[in-house]
Design an enzyme around this catalytic site. Sequence first.
Site, PDB file in Angstrom:
ATOM      1  CB  THR A   1      -0.948   0.231   1.299  1.00 19.62           C
ATOM      2  OG1 THR A   1      -1.863  -1.289   1.174  1.00 19.62           O
ATOM      3  CG2 THR A   1      -1.703   1.229   1.253  1.00 19.62           C
TER       4      THR A   1
ATOM      5  CG  HIS B   1       0.021   0.699  -4.711  1.00 26.75           C
ATOM      6  ND1 HIS B   1       0.060   0.173  -6.115  1.00 26.75           N
ATOM      7  CD2 HIS B   1      -0.372  -0.809  -4.016  1.00 26.75           C
ATOM      8  CE1 HIS B   1      -0.097  -0.978  -6.001  1.00 26.75           C
ATOM      9  NE2 HIS B   1      -0.323  -1.890  -5.026  1.00 26.75           N
TER      10      HIS B   1
HETATM   11 ZN   LIG Z   1       0.121  -3.500   5.136  1.00 25.12          ZN
END
Ligand SMILES: [Zn+2]
Length: 342
Positions: free
Chosen positions: A40, A43
Site C-alpha cells: 500500500t 502504491h
Molecule cells: Zn500493510
Amino acid sequence: MKALVKQHAEPGLWLTDVPEPETGPGDVLIKVLRTGICGTDLHIRKWDGWARQAVSTPLVLGHEFVGEVAAVGAAVTDIAVGDLVSGEGHLVCGKCRNCLAGRRHLCRSTLGLGVGRDGAFAEYVALPASNVWVHRTKVDLDVAAIFDPFGNAVHTALSFPLVGEDVLITGAGPIGIMAAAVARHAGARNVVITDVSEERLELARKVGATLALDVSRSGLDEAQRQLELREGFDIGLEMSGRPEALRDMVANMTHGGRIAMLGLPAEEFPVDWSKIVTSMITIKGIYGREMYETWYAMTVLLEGGLDLTPVITGSYAYHDFEAAFDEAATARSGKIILDWTA
Ligand SMILES: [Zn+2]
Ligand SMILES: [Zn+2]
C-alpha cells in the site's frame, strides 16, 4: 515530530516535521519504535491510479508498526504508559449492523490508518484504545512491527479448516510466505506456493513450504504429480491478485475445494465460472483481520513456536527511507522494516 508524508499529489515521499497527533479521552498516544513497509505504501509513493483516488494530500503514511504507549486519554483504563503495542489499522464506525453484531472486520465505513487518515510512519501515532493491541508476552520487535500483514496471512490461512489438507498458495510476497508458515504450523499436509521470484520462493522454503514452485518454469500439474495428489488441492489461498494465478488455482482444485482470496486484482478479468460451479468451489473474499479473533490467533501462534523471522529481510533507519522503499519495491525481498529510534 518527524514523519514520512505524502506532501504533494505527485510521485515521491517527504520526510518532514509535522505537529504531534492530537488525542481525545478515548485515545492512546504511541511512540513509534519500528514500522513495516507495505505494498500500500509503495502504491502511495509511486502515486498510481489507485493511490490517486484513495489518498488526499498531505498524508502521513504507514499502518504497520510497533511502539510504546506514551500517554493515554482519561477514559482509557486497560492500557498503560510503557505498554508495548501494535495497532489494528482499520478504524471501524461502531454503529453499522456488522459492528453492532461484533463483526467489526465487515464494517461498511472502515477508515484506513495511513490511507484515509494520518498513519504510523512518524515518531508518534494516536489511535482509539479499541484499535490498540497490547503485547502481553515477549515478542520480537520486528515481528511485532508486522502484526498487521501477519494478520492478513492468519485471517486468510485460517479461513477454512486445513488440518491434513493440501494447500495451494499463489503469490509468495511477504503475506503469502507468512500464510505458508501458518498453514504448515496449523497442520496442513502439503503447502505448495507459487511465484516467479526465486528469492521469494527461497524464503517460502525457509518457513516450511513443502514445494515452492516457479510457475514461469513448471506448472501445477507437475507439482501435483510430484506430491502424488490425485484429486487436486483442497484449500487455495490467492495472494497475488493476478488473473493467471486464480485461473490456475481454479483449474487445480478438488471438487468442493475452498478458496480464500486476499490478492487484490487491479481490474476485472474473466474466470471459468462453469468450472467453479461444476467443481462446487467456495470463494471467500478476505480484507483485513478479524477484530480481534485474528489478533488472538497471531499471539498464540507465535507463543506456540511459529517463526516469522525469515520473512524480515531488511532494516533501515527511518531517514534512509528512500533506500528502504527501493528495496521493498524490487518484489524480490521479504518484509522491510524502518527503525524510528535510529
Ligand atoms: Zn500493510
Ligand atoms: Zn461499522
